[in-house]
Structure formats: C-alpha cells, structure tokens
Write a protein that holds these residues in place. Structure first.
Motif, PDB file in Angstrom:
ATOM      1  N   GLU A 165     -23.772   0.804  52.671  1.00  0.00           N
ATOM      2  CA  GLU A 165     -24.115  -0.237  51.704  1.00  0.00           C
ATOM      3  C   GLU A 165     -24.800  -1.391  52.430  1.00  0.00           C
ATOM      4  OE1 GLU A 165     -20.402  -1.104  49.813  1.00  0.00           O
ATOM      5  OE2 GLU A 165     -20.504   0.640  48.494  1.00  0.00           O
ATOM      6  N   VAL A 166     -26.058  -1.182  52.754  1.00  0.00           N
ATOM      7  CA  VAL A 166     -26.848  -2.180  53.476  1.00  0.00           C
ATOM      8  C   VAL A 166     -28.171  -2.391  52.755  1.00  0.00           C
ATOM      9  CG1 VAL A 166     -25.788  -1.590  55.695  1.00  0.00           C
ATOM     10  CG2 VAL A 166     -27.894  -0.445  54.987  1.00  0.00           C
ATOM     11  N   GLU A 167     -28.833  -3.490  53.074  1.00  0.00           N
ATOM     12  CA  GLU A 167     -30.145  -3.765  52.494  1.00  0.00           C
ATOM     13  C   GLU A 167     -31.268  -3.406  53.442  1.00  0.00           C
ATOM     14  OE1 GLU A 167     -30.450  -7.660  50.868  1.00  0.00           O
ATOM     15  OE2 GLU A 167     -28.824  -7.350  49.426  1.00  0.00           O
ATOM     16  N   VAL A 168     -30.920  -3.147  54.708  1.00  0.00           N
ATOM     17  CA  VAL A 168     -31.920  -2.760  55.706  1.00  0.00           C
ATOM     18  C   VAL A 168     -31.356  -1.613  56.541  1.00  0.00           C
ATOM     19  CG1 VAL A 168     -33.302  -3.486  57.684  1.00  0.00           C
ATOM     20  CG2 VAL A 168     -32.845  -5.105  55.832  1.00  0.00           C
ATOM     21  N   ASP A 169     -32.084  -0.500  56.624  1.00  0.00           N
ATOM     22  CA  ASP A 169     -31.721   0.578  57.543  1.00  0.00           C
ATOM     23  C   ASP A 169     -32.316   0.255  58.906  1.00  0.00           C
ATOM     24  OD1 ASP A 169     -30.179   2.515  56.049  1.00  0.00           O
ATOM     25  OD2 ASP A 169     -31.985   2.860  54.861  1.00  0.00           O
ATOM     26  N   GLU A 170     -31.520   0.419  59.954  1.00  0.00           N
ATOM     27  CA  GLU A 170     -31.962   0.061  61.302  1.00  0.00           C
ATOM     28  C   GLU A 170     -31.881   1.265  62.237  1.00  0.00           C
ATOM     29  OE1 GLU A 170     -30.301  -3.535  62.825  1.00  0.00           O
ATOM     30  OE2 GLU A 170     -30.184  -4.495  60.875  1.00  0.00           O
ATOM     31  N   ASN A 171     -32.392   1.060  63.452  1.00  0.00           N
ATOM     32  CA  ASN A 171     -32.405   2.094  64.492  1.00  0.00           C
ATOM     33  C   ASN A 171     -33.112   3.361  64.005  1.00  0.00           C
ATOM     34  OD1 ASN A 171     -30.894   0.488  66.368  1.00  0.00           O
ATOM     35  ND2 ASN A 171     -29.037   0.985  65.223  1.00  0.00           N
ATOM     36  N   LEU A 172     -34.257   3.156  63.401  1.00  0.00           N
ATOM     37  CA  LEU A 172     -35.076   4.286  62.944  1.00  0.00           C
ATOM     38  C   LEU A 172     -36.058   4.633  64.050  1.00  0.00           C
ATOM     39  CD1 LEU A 172     -35.722   3.145  59.257  1.00  0.00           C
ATOM     40  CD2 LEU A 172     -33.786   4.416  60.202  1.00  0.00           C
ATOM     41  N   HIS A 173     -35.613   5.528  64.926  1.00  0.00           N
ATOM     42  CA  HIS A 173     -36.423   5.906  66.078  1.00  0.00           C
ATOM     43  C   HIS A 173     -35.958   7.265  66.573  1.00  0.00           C
ATOM     44  CE1 HIS A 173     -32.962   4.950  68.640  1.00  0.00           C
ATOM     45  NE2 HIS A 173     -32.878   3.788  68.003  1.00  0.00           N
ATOM     46  N   GLU A 174     -36.621   7.759  67.562  1.00  0.00           N
ATOM     47  CA  GLU A 174     -36.266   9.037  68.181  1.00  0.00           C
ATOM     48  C   GLU A 174     -35.185   8.821  69.223  1.00  0.00           C
ATOM     49  OE1 GLU A 174     -38.732  12.825  70.087  1.00  0.00           O
ATOM     50  OE2 GLU A 174     -39.540  10.793  70.215  1.00  0.00           O
ATOM     51  N   GLY A 175     -34.367   9.849  69.453  1.00  0.00           N
ATOM     52  CA  GLY A 175     -33.409   9.802  70.539  1.00  0.00           C
ATOM     53  C   GLY A 175     -32.049   9.250  70.157  1.00  0.00           C
TER      54      GLY A 175
END
Length: 231
Positions: A165-175
């Motif tokens: 339940e967040v308004e921003v998804d983070e750590n969208l990267h490879e690895g």
C-alpha cells in the motif's frame, strides 16, 4: 497479451461501462466478479463469462503451452479446460492487498492481465506451520500494462503474493533488491524507470484475474443448494 499502450483512462472506461455486476467496495480496493461471486462454499453458479472477457483473451490463454516443449496448454488438465471465472480488481495510488494465496477453490493456475499503469507484485515464501511470514519479499515482479502473469506449480502452492500500500514503487532495477523480471520488461519501461531513479509513481491499475473454479453447479441446483444449505 493486450495492447500495452492501453492508458489508465481507457482501462477505467472499459470496466466502468459494464452495468452488472456493480463494483464491490472493499477497504483497500474495489472489485467485480464475473460471471458472479462464489458462494460461501466456494461454488460457482454455472454461467458463461461475458463476451468482452472472452475475446481475445481466453483463446490466447488456452494456446499457451504448459512448458516450452509441451503440447498441452496451461488449462488442459483443468476440470473445465479453460478459465470460467474472472476477478477484476482496481488499485488506485496507495491501495494494495496483503500477502495471500488463492487457495483450494481453484485449479492451481492463475492468469492475470494488467491494464492501466505498472505496479509491483511482491511474492513471499509461504511460512511453515507455526512460523511467521518473512516481511521481506522473496521476489518482486513488475507488472507492466498489457502484460500477462501466470502463476502455477510451486509458485501457486508454496508462495503468497501481495501488493504494498504505497504511492510510489521503488527499487525498479536489475539485480539484487530489484525486480526479478527486469530482462522481460519493454525498453520504454526500463528507460522510464532509469530516468526516474528506479521509482514509479503509481496511477490507477486494473487487473483481470482468470481462473478455473473447481466446483460448478447449474442455476437450478445452485438455488436449491442456497435455499437448503446442503452441498
């Protein structure tokens, strides 16, 4: 799976143009069940899915092989050989769903089509009896608009899934710490997430979740069941 350019406004218009069933409002999202909700005993009253949920999605689902070298599709061994139920969930920014499993009411294959905006699905190892759930997801899957996610086998039986339940998804990267399906994302999404520092501000996302309900009764038998309380 479907047009990846389908914007959130069009996805919203699509599901809101359907008169029945109306949205059911829950504390953290709203949903529709087609052709109807399950009974308290997890029985589906026999009825066809509406045409707009059948074409072109169902033919595509039953054409997907269970494995790369398998002639059988993912629903070949399901009792009805195709999905007979669709749950539509709408998530606005800040909304989500706690880690859960789909359970024994369904054949253990789930096909989820995402529309509108991207969102991260958190996948957790199912804790053994008496143990607590590890709050750290085992995997994070980025569901981009127009994509299809299939859960089957151990992913269905040995894992839980949820949406934070967040308004921003983070750590969208490879690895490590990123999303496990980074290599499968469209180049436009990779570029966008890179430009935004691995962050994605949420917009409205709609999911179409197709499953095969194991127990189905005809309307006459279903009404008898409902009125007598007998299985």
């Amino acid at each position: 799976m479907v047009d990846p350019r389908l914007p959130a406004s069009l996805a919203d218009a699509l599901v809101n143009s359907v008169p029945l069933p109306t949205w059911r409002h829950l504390s953290h999202r709203r949903l529709q069940a087609h052709p109807s909700p399950l009974t308290p005993s997890n029985i589906l009253l026999a009825a066809a899915l509406p045409p707009w949920l059948q074409e072109p999605i169902i033919p595509r689902l039953i054409s997907i092989p269970a494995t790369e070298d398998d002639r059988e599709n993912i629903f070949t061994n399901a009792p009805h050989h195709a999905p007979n139920h669709c749950l539509i969930n709408e998530y606005t920014p800040g909304q989500g769903i706690h880690p859960h499993e789909d359970g024994a009411a369904y054949y253990p294959v789930v096909a989820t089509v995402s529309l509108g905006a991207p969102i991260v699905l958190d996948v957790y190892h199912k804790p053994s009896a008496g143990k607590s759930l590890d709050p750290q997801p085992a995997y994070r899957i980025l569901q981009e608009p127009g994509s299809l996610l299939i859960s089957m086998g151990e992913m269905y039986t040995k894992h839980l899934h949820g949406i934070a339940e967040v308004e921003v998804d983070e750590n969208l990267h490879e690895g490590k710490g990123g999303v496990i399906n980074w290599d499968m994302l469209g180049p436009e999404w990779k570029e966008r997430f890179d430009k935004e520092g691995g962050r994605s501000r949420r917009e409205t996302r709609v999911s179409l979740t197709f499953r095969d309900v194991l127990k189905v009764k005809s309307l006459g038998k279903g009404l008898g069941f409902l009125s007598t309380g007998k299985k």
